[in-house]
Design a protein around this motif. Sequence first.
Motif, PDB file in Angstrom:
ATOM      1  N   ASN A  16      12.508  -2.374  -5.371  1.00  0.00           N
ATOM      2  CA  ASN A  16      11.055  -1.731  -5.110  1.00  0.00           C
ATOM      3  C   ASN A  16      10.350  -3.050  -4.431  1.00  0.00           C
ATOM      4  OD1 ASN A  16      10.976   1.013  -5.730  1.00  0.00           O
ATOM      5  ND2 ASN A  16      11.548   0.364  -7.813  1.00  0.00           N
ATOM      6  N   PRO A  17       9.501  -2.662  -3.617  1.00  0.00           N
ATOM      7  CA  PRO A  17       8.718  -3.671  -2.884  1.00  0.00           C
ATOM      8  C   PRO A  17       7.378  -3.844  -3.786  1.00  0.00           C
ATOM      9  CG  PRO A  17       8.424  -1.464  -1.897  1.00  0.00           C
ATOM     10  CD  PRO A  17       9.396  -1.253  -2.713  1.00  0.00           C
ATOM     11  N   VAL A  18       7.101  -5.125  -3.671  1.00  0.00           N
ATOM     12  CA  VAL A  18       6.088  -5.692  -4.607  1.00  0.00           C
ATOM     13  C   VAL A  18       4.940  -6.478  -3.643  1.00  0.00           C
ATOM     14  CG1 VAL A  18       7.064  -5.635  -6.805  1.00  0.00           C
ATOM     15  CG2 VAL A  18       7.140  -7.903  -5.365  1.00  0.00           C
ATOM     16  N   HIS A  20      10.425   2.563   1.913  1.00  0.00           N
ATOM     17  CA  HIS A  20      11.582   3.545   1.360  1.00  0.00           C
ATOM     18  C   HIS A  20      12.144   4.416   2.548  1.00  0.00           C
ATOM     19  CE1 HIS A  20      10.884   2.766  -2.847  1.00  0.00           C
ATOM     20  NE2 HIS A  20       9.614   2.658  -2.685  1.00  0.00           N
ATOM     21  N   ALA A  21      11.521   4.513   3.552  1.00  0.00           N
ATOM     22  CA  ALA A  21      12.248   5.303   4.799  1.00  0.00           C
ATOM     23  C   ALA A  21      13.190   4.433   5.343  1.00  0.00           C
ATOM     24  CB  ALA A  21      11.054   5.714   5.969  1.00  0.00           C
ATOM     25  N   ALA A  22      12.943   3.027   5.373  1.00  0.00           N
ATOM     26  CA  ALA A  22      14.036   2.227   5.804  1.00  0.00           C
ATOM     27  C   ALA A  22      15.206   1.993   5.144  1.00  0.00           C
ATOM     28  CB  ALA A  22      13.573   0.859   6.264  1.00  0.00           C
ATOM     29  N   CYS A  23      14.947   1.951   3.604  1.00  0.00           N
ATOM     30  CA  CYS A  23      15.992   1.399   2.484  1.00  0.00           C
ATOM     31  C   CYS A  23      16.805   2.382   1.869  1.00  0.00           C
ATOM     32  CB  CYS A  23      15.271   0.306   1.705  1.00  0.00           C
ATOM     33  SG  CYS A  23      14.815  -0.986   2.847  1.00  0.00           S
ATOM     34  N   ASP A  24      16.081   3.608   1.501  1.00  0.00           N
ATOM     35  CA  ASP A  24      16.346   4.594   0.473  1.00  0.00           C
ATOM     36  C   ASP A  24      17.649   5.215   1.063  1.00  0.00           C
ATOM     37  OD1 ASP A  24      14.459   3.646  -0.769  1.00  0.00           O
ATOM     38  OD2 ASP A  24      13.440   5.553  -1.119  1.00  0.00           O
ATOM     39  N   ASN A  25      18.146   5.169   2.292  1.00  0.00           N
ATOM     40  CA  ASN A  25      19.479   5.912   2.675  1.00  0.00           C
ATOM     41  C   ASN A  25      20.605   4.888   2.531  1.00  0.00           C
ATOM     42  OD1 ASN A  25      18.810   4.607   4.951  1.00  0.00           O
ATOM     43  ND2 ASN A  25      18.732   6.346   6.309  1.00  0.00           N
ATOM     44  N   TYR A  26      20.355   3.812   2.401  1.00  0.00           N
ATOM     45  CA  TYR A  26      21.326   2.882   2.043  1.00  0.00           C
ATOM     46  C   TYR A  26      22.314   3.067   1.053  1.00  0.00           C
ATOM     47  CZ  TYR A  26      24.063  -1.612   2.260  1.00  0.00           C
ATOM     48  OH  TYR A  26      25.060  -2.699   2.548  1.00  0.00           O
ATOM     49  N   GLN A  27      23.731   2.864   1.110  1.00  0.00           N
ATOM     50  CA  GLN A  27      24.651   3.138   0.123  1.00  0.00           C
ATOM     51  C   GLN A  27      24.544   2.445  -1.289  1.00  0.00           C
ATOM     52  OE1 GLN A  27      27.782   0.666   2.368  1.00  0.00           O
ATOM     53  NE2 GLN A  27      28.779   1.556   0.836  1.00  0.00           N
ATOM     54  N   PHE A  28      23.613   1.358  -1.376  1.00  0.00           N
ATOM     55  CA  PHE A  28      23.303   0.840  -2.580  1.00  0.00           C
ATOM     56  C   PHE A  28      21.802   0.755  -2.712  1.00  0.00           C
ATOM     57  CE2 PHE A  28      27.481  -1.274  -1.334  1.00  0.00           C
ATOM     58  CZ  PHE A  28      28.044  -0.833  -2.194  1.00  0.00           C
ATOM     59  N   SER A  80       0.876  -1.276   0.011  1.00  0.00           N
ATOM     60  CA  SER A  80      -0.062   0.199  -0.002  1.00  0.00           C
ATOM     61  C   SER A  80       0.921   1.216   0.063  1.00  0.00           C
ATOM     62  CB  SER A  80      -0.970   0.096   1.227  1.00  0.00           C
ATOM     63  OG  SER A  80      -0.047   0.027   2.442  1.00  0.00           O
ATOM     64  N   GLU A  81       0.273   2.360  -0.071  1.00  0.00           N
ATOM     65  CA  GLU A  81       1.057   3.579  -0.045  1.00  0.00           C
ATOM     66  C   GLU A  81       1.819   3.554   1.312  1.00  0.00           C
ATOM     67  OE1 GLU A  81      -0.597   7.952  -0.540  1.00  0.00           O
ATOM     68  OE2 GLU A  81      -1.159   6.545  -2.118  1.00  0.00           O
ATOM     69  N   GLU A  82       1.077   3.231   2.257  1.00  0.00           N
ATOM     70  CA  GLU A  82       1.686   3.503   3.686  1.00  0.00           C
ATOM     71  C   GLU A  82       2.860   2.505   3.804  1.00  0.00           C
ATOM     72  OE1 GLU A  82       0.368   2.465   8.281  1.00  0.00           O
ATOM     73  OE2 GLU A  82      -1.110   2.313   6.833  1.00  0.00           O
ATOM     74  N   THR A  83       2.656   1.224   3.117  1.00  0.00           N
ATOM     75  CA  THR A  83       3.793   0.380   3.481  1.00  0.00           C
ATOM     76  C   THR A  83       5.074   0.554   2.654  1.00  0.00           C
ATOM     77  OG1 THR A  83       2.749  -1.117   2.307  1.00  0.00           O
ATOM     78  CG2 THR A  83       2.536  -1.624   4.571  1.00  0.00           C
ATOM     79  N   ALA A  84       4.704   1.172   1.420  1.00  0.00           N
ATOM     80  CA  ALA A  84       5.778   1.500   0.666  1.00  0.00           C
ATOM     81  C   ALA A  84       6.557   2.609   1.264  1.00  0.00           C
ATOM     82  CB  ALA A  84       5.093   1.870  -0.653  1.00  0.00           C
ATOM     83  N   GLU A  85       5.659   3.557   1.662  1.00  0.00           N
ATOM     84  CA  GLU A  85       6.591   4.705   2.584  1.00  0.00           C
ATOM     85  C   GLU A  85       7.451   4.177   3.711  1.00  0.00           C
ATOM     86  OE1 GLU A  85       4.528   8.204   4.721  1.00  0.00           O
ATOM     87  OE2 GLU A  85       3.629   8.355   2.798  1.00  0.00           O
ATOM     88  N   ILE A  86       6.907   3.110   4.249  1.00  0.00           N
ATOM     89  CA  ILE A  86       7.921   2.471   5.378  1.00  0.00           C
ATOM     90  C   ILE A  86       9.048   1.733   4.914  1.00  0.00           C
ATOM     91  CG2 ILE A  86       8.032   0.670   7.165  1.00  0.00           C
ATOM     92  CD1 ILE A  86       4.937   1.470   7.825  1.00  0.00           C
ATOM     93  N   GLY A 125       8.579  -3.583  17.921  1.00  0.00           N
ATOM     94  CA  GLY A 125       7.808  -2.899  17.158  1.00  0.00           C
ATOM     95  C   GLY A 125       7.107  -3.709  15.851  1.00  0.00           C
ATOM     96  N   ILE A 126       6.505  -3.262  14.835  1.00  0.00           N
ATOM     97  CA  ILE A 126       6.196  -4.223  13.682  1.00  0.00           C
ATOM     98  C   ILE A 126       7.239  -4.149  12.903  1.00  0.00           C
ATOM     99  CG2 ILE A 126       4.395  -4.015  11.875  1.00  0.00           C
ATOM    100  CD1 ILE A 126       2.669  -1.897  13.251  1.00  0.00           C
ATOM    101  N   GLU A 127       7.287  -5.522  12.465  1.00  0.00           N
ATOM    102  CA  GLU A 127       8.282  -5.937  11.583  1.00  0.00           C
ATOM    103  C   GLU A 127       7.458  -6.420  10.253  1.00  0.00           C
ATOM    104  OE1 GLU A 127      10.268  -9.773  12.782  1.00  0.00           O
ATOM    105  OE2 GLU A 127      11.775  -9.399  11.466  1.00  0.00           O
ATOM    106  N   TYR A 128       8.056  -6.130   9.126  1.00  0.00           N
ATOM    107  CA  TYR A 128       7.746  -5.990   7.799  1.00  0.00           C
ATOM    108  C   TYR A 128       8.775  -7.167   7.152  1.00  0.00           C
ATOM    109  CZ  TYR A 128       4.671  -2.051   8.754  1.00  0.00           C
ATOM    110  OH  TYR A 128       3.788  -1.127   9.399  1.00  0.00           O
ATOM    111  N   GLU A 129       7.993  -8.022   6.354  1.00  0.00           N
ATOM    112  CA  GLU A 129       8.925  -8.814   5.480  1.00  0.00           C
ATOM    113  C   GLU A 129       8.371  -8.627   3.933  1.00  0.00           C
ATOM    114  OE1 GLU A 129       9.546 -13.293   5.473  1.00  0.00           O
ATOM    115  OE2 GLU A 129       7.567 -12.932   4.596  1.00  0.00           O
ATOM    116  N   PHE A 130       9.077  -7.833   3.233  1.00  0.00           N
ATOM    117  CA  PHE A 130       8.824  -7.395   1.996  1.00  0.00           C
ATOM    118  C   PHE A 130       9.530  -8.050   0.758  1.00  0.00           C
ATOM    119  CE2 PHE A 130       8.583  -3.130   4.332  1.00  0.00           C
ATOM    120  CZ  PHE A 130       7.464  -2.753   3.739  1.00  0.00           C
ATOM    121  N   GLY A 131       8.705  -8.533  -0.082  1.00  0.00           N
ATOM    122  CA  GLY A 131       9.009  -9.212  -1.265  1.00  0.00           C
ATOM    123  C   GLY A 131       9.564  -8.029  -2.369  1.00  0.00           C
ATOM    124  N   VAL A 132      10.783  -8.228  -2.596  1.00  0.00           N
ATOM    125  CA  VAL A 132      11.494  -6.866  -3.503  1.00  0.00           C
ATOM    126  C   VAL A 132      12.073  -7.444  -4.901  1.00  0.00           C
ATOM    127  CG1 VAL A 132      13.169  -4.998  -3.236  1.00  0.00           C
ATOM    128  CG2 VAL A 132      11.840  -5.708  -1.406  1.00  0.00           C
TER     129      VAL A 132
END
Length: 278
Positions: A227-229, A215-223, A207-213, A239-246
């Motif tokens: 994209n999450p699918v 990107h907030a977690a991953c976009d500042n990594y050096q590589f 969803s828009e909300e989980t995509a935001e989470i 806290g809440i733990e997410y498992e993203f298929g990417v």
Amino acid sequence: MKKLNLLLMLALLIIIGVACKSSKTESENPAEGKTLVLYYSQTGATKAVAEEIQQLLGCDIDSIIAVKPYDGDFDQTIARFMQESKDSVKAELKPLNVNLDDYDTIFLGFPIWFGTYALPMASFISDNSLNGKTIVTFATFGSGGIEKATLDAAVALPAADVKEGYGVRNARVAKAPAEIKRFLIENNYIDGEIEALPEFSEPTDVSEETAEIFHAACDNYQFPLGNPVSVSSRHTPEGIEYEFGVKSTSQDGSESNSIIYVIAPENESPEFTRVVRE
Ligand SMILES: Cc1cc2nc3c(=O)[nH]c(=O)nc-3n(C[C@H](O)[C@H](O)[C@H](O)COP(=O)(O)O)c2cc1C
């Protein structure tokens, strides 16, 4: 009479104590016999994890040291890695302080270099058969890789029982002590009580909300991490733990899949905890 009651009470307490103890040891500790924590660490992250594991297990510890240390910065180490891999140079190691014959189980720790164990660990593994021993891997990494490193170790050590252990991102080593304790209890390496984590929910579209989470977690990594699918989640004490298929596309246009775990503690920024590449 009072004395008799007291003795009966004491006997009852002892029986209850024994019963509790035996119910805890129903699952056998897979780390048979005498245990050693043995690690290679270039910049200290794996050393910190090794020392935590050693303290919790209360066992011996030693480190693998290269005769010509890898003491350059990241880029210099990458350049040296490339050159040594090209020339098939094996890192020469100093003798250990321990005798490996004394140990039945070795917790073997290393940083991930180019998807597998670092070169000094590669030398150690190729020079020692470790036949008949239980090997429990542990690793630190920028994004992930303990799964492949463990498979590589199992292939290189066919006469050892190689098990995948604990892995953590170097950026999250401060969070490691609680996770290591959980890992050791869950896998019966030490006694203790820990609340079991729930299963992840069924995967759904992002969803828009989980995509935001994500990107907030991953976009500042050096590589770039892709994209999450798909996404599933569960509630943990942290806290809440997410498992993203990417899905990611590399520069040559080839597609690859990975699973990226993200933890989102309440009132803290989400962080990715590891990338499992397929
Ligand atoms: C030569 C080199 C290659 C690396 N390759 C990877 C890699 O493939 N994947 C990864 O997640 N991290 C990689 N890293 C990051 C290290 O695994 C990470 O910094 C690790 O925590 C260092 O552990 P140490 O402090 O015990 O040496 C690499 C680091 C170096 C120096």
